[in-house]
Design a protein around this motif. Structure first.
Motif, short mmCIF file in Angstrom:
data_model
loop_
_atom_site.label_atom_id
_atom_site.label_comp_id
_atom_site.label_asym_id
_atom_site.label_seq_id
_atom_site.Cartn_x
_atom_site.Cartn_y
_atom_site.Cartn_z
N ALA A 129 46.46 42.15 23.95
CA ALA A 129 47.60 41.44 23.37
C ALA A 129 48.39 42.35 22.43
N TYR A 130 47.68 43.13 21.64
CA TYR A 130 48.33 44.01 20.67
C TYR A 130 49.27 44.99 21.37
N ARG A 131 48.83 45.53 22.50
CA ARG A 131 49.67 46.46 23.25
C ARG A 131 50.94 45.77 23.77
N ARG A 132 50.80 44.54 24.19
CA ARG A 132 51.95 43.82 24.77
C ARG A 132 52.94 43.36 23.71
N MET A 133 52.52 43.34 22.47
CA MET A 133 53.44 42.94 21.40
C MET A 133 54.59 43.92 21.26
N GLY A 134 54.39 45.15 21.73
CA GLY A 134 55.42 46.16 21.54
C GLY A 134 55.53 46.50 20.07
N LYS A 135 56.70 46.32 19.54
CA LYS A 135 56.91 46.57 18.11
C LYS A 135 56.58 45.31 17.32
N ASP A 158 38.21 44.19 23.87
CA ASP A 158 37.30 43.17 24.38
C ASP A 158 36.77 43.54 25.76
N GLY A 159 37.03 44.80 26.17
CA GLY A 159 36.59 45.25 27.48
C GLY A 159 37.59 44.97 28.60
N TYR A 160 38.64 44.23 28.26
CA TYR A 160 39.69 43.90 29.23
C TYR A 160 41.02 44.35 28.65
N ASP A 161 41.16 45.64 28.44
CA ASP A 161 42.31 46.16 27.70
C ASP A 161 43.63 46.01 28.45
N ASP A 162 43.57 45.77 29.74
CA ASP A 162 44.78 45.50 30.51
C ASP A 162 45.00 44.00 30.69
N GLY A 163 44.21 43.21 29.98
CA GLY A 163 44.34 41.76 30.05
C GLY A 163 43.44 41.13 31.09
N PHE A 164 43.18 39.85 30.93
CA PHE A 164 42.38 39.09 31.89
C PHE A 164 43.22 38.79 33.11
N LYS A 165 42.73 39.16 34.28
CA LYS A 165 43.49 39.01 35.52
C LYS A 165 42.90 37.90 36.39
N GLN A 166 43.74 37.35 37.25
CA GLN A 166 43.27 36.35 38.20
C GLN A 166 42.17 36.96 39.07
N GLY A 167 41.07 36.24 39.18
CA GLY A 167 39.93 36.75 39.94
C GLY A 167 38.84 37.32 39.06
N ASP A 168 39.17 37.63 37.80
CA ASP A 168 38.14 38.11 36.87
C ASP A 168 37.17 36.98 36.53
N ILE A 194 35.57 34.65 34.22
CA ILE A 194 35.90 34.13 32.89
C ILE A 194 34.70 34.12 31.96
N ASN A 195 33.52 33.83 32.49
CA ASN A 195 32.33 33.80 31.64
C ASN A 195 31.98 35.19 31.13
N HIS A 196 32.14 36.21 31.99
CA HIS A 196 31.89 37.58 31.55
C HIS A 196 32.93 37.99 30.52
N PHE A 197 34.16 37.59 30.73
CA PHE A 197 35.23 37.91 29.78
C PHE A 197 34.91 37.33 28.41
N MET A 198 34.54 36.06 28.35
CA MET A 198 34.26 35.42 27.07
C MET A 198 33.02 36.03 26.41
N SER A 199 32.04 36.42 27.22
CA SER A 199 30.84 37.05 26.69
C SER A 199 31.15 38.40 26.07
N GLU A 200 31.96 39.20 26.76
CA GLU A 200 32.33 40.51 26.23
C GLU A 200 33.23 40.37 24.99
N LEU A 201 34.11 39.38 25.01
CA LEU A 201 34.96 39.12 23.85
C LEU A 201 34.10 38.85 22.63
N GLU A 202 33.06 38.05 22.79
CA GLU A 202 32.18 37.75 21.66
C GLU A 202 31.37 38.97 21.24
N ARG A 203 30.78 39.67 22.20
CA ARG A 203 29.92 40.80 21.87
C ARG A 203 30.70 41.91 21.17
N ARG A 204 31.80 42.32 21.77
CA ARG A 204 32.59 43.41 21.21
C ARG A 204 33.34 42.97 19.96
N GLY A 205 33.86 41.73 20.01
CA GLY A 205 34.61 41.23 18.87
C GLY A 205 33.75 41.06 17.64
#
Length: 451
Positions: free
Chosen positions: A47-53, A67-77, A79-90
């Motif tokens: 999200a920070y990257r997409r904010m631009g300025k 959060d391990g998904y630096d290009d954003g969460f994509k369709q087909g990813d 979701i449970n792994h995404f939320m798990s990594e978000l918690e672990r890394r965050g």
């Protein structure tokens, strides 16, 4: 940036990486700084990257973590792994920020975090810091999720599966299946969220004085704010920016629509947007397009993937009547005199913005809390009407035209809606004005948390 406020208070504010979460969280941060509190605003790197300025805001600094998904969460990813990594890394990143603040002699006073991030409270507790939940949806939805987890699970589950059922819960208005959050539906793709909300309530119940700062205002949700007495719900909304330049948009906007919008008569333009996450089928967009043409009024339509415009069979006719853009500053559009109606997916930010700006709405809820928000608009504030969906899940062009004409035309219903819009605009703005209910609540909250 100097992060030392006159009172020496610093707040670490963490938000989920979606536009609908970032907007109210950033506005909350700005209001903290007006109380001479420094804020470190944190979200994931994608999200920070997409904010631009990022906007230049006094006493607000921005930080991010991977959060391990630096290009954003994509369709087909997954979701449970995404939320798990978000918690672990965050969790580790937030812990490191807190420890660094202590080592630098600038410790944080407390942590504020938005929904879907209950693990932040766990991190805060492990480091003996108070954590406050920023609830960015209406109080009715807060109560519904609580009731679902404590005592009313079967009743809510049964009602959500029966379109004809009604449900009456303590402190809440009479609801039907379509008024309930979509997460209660057994087939909802985002059912992963329910365990997260349950965990959130379990953490709140472990606190001696659980406080929840909520983006609503007392005049709109008086009863729902008091439905769950064990929690101190503090309404501080609407958390709406006063100017577009202080926002952090995740989508690239254009200003080409401003002169066009300013050239239109007062109250003549239909503004349409389905928000930052909802997507409409090709069939549905075609029906909306035909409904707009039949209505014959100028329109400004946000379609995030502008390539989809080329698939519309009536593209040339549309371009002759209105304007289609990939993104815009919504608060700027709604504030313009020419805007006479807002056809919205009914996200909570959009709902509150329509009230603050005094624009009648036609609501087309898609998922999550949007069905409940539509209930608030149609039956509580009475500032709009809800589109009726066909048996095939598509709203037909005739229904779209009917609702637009109802809101913008000369009928008694339309006149009543526009009178209500004026009333609620005054109430919404009055809540955050000096001495208003949300203004006073926010001041008392800051005095307690950052004395």
């Amino acid at each position: 940036m100097d992060n030392t406020a006159p009172h020496g208070h610093r707040v670490l504010l963490i938000t989920y990486s979606a536009q609908g979460h970032i907007n109210p969280a950033l506005e909350f941060a700005k209001r903290l700084t007006r109380r001479r509190i420094d804020v470190t605003f944190v979200t994931s790197l994608s999200a920070y990257r997409r904010m631009g300025k990022t906007p230049t805001l006094p006493h607000v600094s921005f930080a991010s973590f991977s959060d391990g998904y630096d290009d954003g969460f994509k369709q087909g990813d997954d979701i449970n792994h995404f939320m798990s990594e978000l918690e672990r890394r965050g969790s580790q990143a937030i812990k490191d920020m807190i420890v660094a603040g202590v080592e630098q002699g600038q410790p944080f006073t407390c942590i504020v975090y938005s929904i879907l991030l209950p693990w932040v409270a766990t991190v805060a507790r492990s480091l003996h810091l108070p954590a406050i939940l920023l609830w960015i949806q209406p109080a009715i939805v807060f109560a519904l999720y609580y009731y679902y987890n404590y005592g009313y699970h079967d009743i809510i589950q049964s009602a959500s599966a029966d379109p004809l059922a009604t449900i009456q819960l303590p402190g809440l208005p009479l609801l039907t299946a379509r008024d309930l959050p979509s997460f209660f539906g057994s087939s909802d793709a985002y059912e992963f969220a329910l365990p997260i909300f349950r965990r959130q309530f379990e953490l709140l119940e472990q606190e001696t004085n659980p406080m929840v700062v909520i983006n609503t205002f007392d005049e709109l949700e008086h009863d729902a704010l008091r439905a769950i007495s064990k929690f101190n719900l503090i309404p501080v909304g609407p958390l709406i920016p006063s100017e577009a330049s202080s926002q952090c948009d995740l989508f690239q906007s254009t200003t080409s629509y401003i002169d066009w919008l300013n050239s239109k008569p007062k109250g003549s333009v239909i503004y349409l947007s389905s928000g930052s996450m909802s997507t409409l089928s090709k069939h549905q967009k075609e029906e909306i397009a035909r409904g707009l043409l039949s209505c014959g009024r100028p329109f400004l339509w946000v379609i995030r993937d502008i390539e989809e415009v080329n698939t519309l069979s009536c593209r040339e006719e549309l371009e002759g009547l209105g304007k289609i853009v990939p993104w815009c500053s919504q608060i700027e559009v709604l504030s313009r005199p020419a805007t006479g109606c807002f056809l919205t997916h009914c996200g909570w930010n959009s709902t509150l913005e329509s009230l603050v700006c005094g624009v009648p709405v036609v609501v087309f809820p898609q998922w999550s809390d949007q069905g409940t928000n539509a209930k608030i608009i149609q039956d509580m504030s009475e500032t709009g009407v809800r589109l009726e969906v066909g048996m095939d899940g598509v709203v037909k062009r005739e229904e779209i035209k009917r609702c637009l004409e109802l809101v913008m035309g000369d009928s008694k219903k339309g006149e009543e809606i526009r009178r209500n819009v004026v009333k609620w605009k005054e109430l919404a703005k009055g809540a955050t004005a000096h001495g208003g209910s949300s203004y006073s609540n926010f001041k008392a909250f800051v005095d307690q948390v950052c004395p």
